[in-house]
Motif scaffolding. Sequence first.
Motif, short mmCIF file in Angstrom:
data_model
loop_
_atom_site.label_atom_id
_atom_site.label_comp_id
_atom_site.label_asym_id
_atom_site.label_seq_id
_atom_site.Cartn_x
_atom_site.Cartn_y
_atom_site.Cartn_z
N GLU A 55 0.86 -1.18 0.00
CA GLU A 55 0.00 0.00 0.00
C GLU A 55 0.89 1.23 0.00
N ILE A 56 0.67 2.13 -0.93
CA ILE A 56 1.45 3.36 -0.99
C ILE A 56 0.67 4.44 -0.26
N LEU A 57 1.19 4.86 0.89
CA LEU A 57 0.53 5.84 1.74
C LEU A 57 0.82 7.26 1.28
N GLN A 73 1.95 2.70 -12.96
CA GLN A 73 2.10 3.82 -12.04
C GLN A 73 1.26 3.56 -10.79
N VAL A 74 1.86 3.82 -9.63
CA VAL A 74 1.17 3.66 -8.35
C VAL A 74 1.40 4.95 -7.56
N ARG A 75 0.31 5.51 -7.06
CA ARG A 75 0.38 6.76 -6.31
C ARG A 75 -0.24 6.59 -4.94
N GLU A 76 -0.14 7.64 -4.17
CA GLU A 76 -0.74 7.69 -2.84
C GLU A 76 -2.17 7.16 -2.86
N GLY A 77 -2.46 6.26 -1.91
CA GLY A 77 -3.80 5.70 -1.79
C GLY A 77 -4.04 4.46 -2.64
N GLN A 78 -3.05 4.05 -3.42
CA GLN A 78 -3.19 2.86 -4.26
C GLN A 78 -2.34 1.72 -3.69
N SER A 79 -2.61 0.52 -4.17
CA SER A 79 -1.85 -0.65 -3.72
C SER A 79 -1.66 -1.62 -4.88
N PHE A 80 -0.80 -2.60 -4.66
CA PHE A 80 -0.61 -3.67 -5.64
C PHE A 80 -0.24 -4.95 -4.90
N ASP A 81 -0.55 -6.08 -5.53
CA ASP A 81 -0.28 -7.40 -4.96
C ASP A 81 0.94 -8.00 -5.63
N VAL A 82 1.74 -8.69 -4.84
CA VAL A 82 2.92 -9.38 -5.34
C VAL A 82 2.81 -10.84 -4.94
N PRO A 83 2.93 -11.77 -5.90
CA PRO A 83 2.85 -13.19 -5.55
C PRO A 83 4.07 -13.66 -4.75
N ALA A 84 3.88 -14.75 -4.03
CA ALA A 84 4.98 -15.36 -3.28
C ALA A 84 6.06 -15.86 -4.23
N ASN A 85 7.26 -15.94 -3.72
CA ASN A 85 8.40 -16.49 -4.45
C ASN A 85 8.59 -15.85 -5.82
N SER A 86 8.65 -14.53 -5.83
CA SER A 86 8.80 -13.82 -7.09
C SER A 86 9.71 -12.61 -6.90
#
Length: 104
Positions: A55-57, A73-86
């Motif tokens: 989460e980008i605060l 692009q990811v800005r304040e208030g947005q998030s992204f998921d990252v898979p395991a083992n990557s």
Amino acid sequence: MSEFTNVTVIRKANVFFNGGVTSRTIVFPDGSKKTLGIMLPGEYEFTTSSAEIMEILAGDLDVLLPGTREWRQVREGQSFDVPANSKFTMRVKTLADYCCSFVD
């Protein structure tokens, strides 16, 4: 959620990339963990063992996620998921405040 209650904070900092990325680990009563940190402008490649939600605060960055060719692009208030083992790469454009949740 703007604050966490009833948690344990690990005092020792997690320091990566010669101080370009720093964080502190917080542990919840159920054993789950998050890190709260700051990233200075720069490009950083991370390796994960657990799945993560980033989460980008505050701040502005681009992320290249596993299995993709396009920077997102990811800005304040947005998030992204990252898979395991990557691996994933971030290009931090401005100072970024983040919360990383580890998903088992």
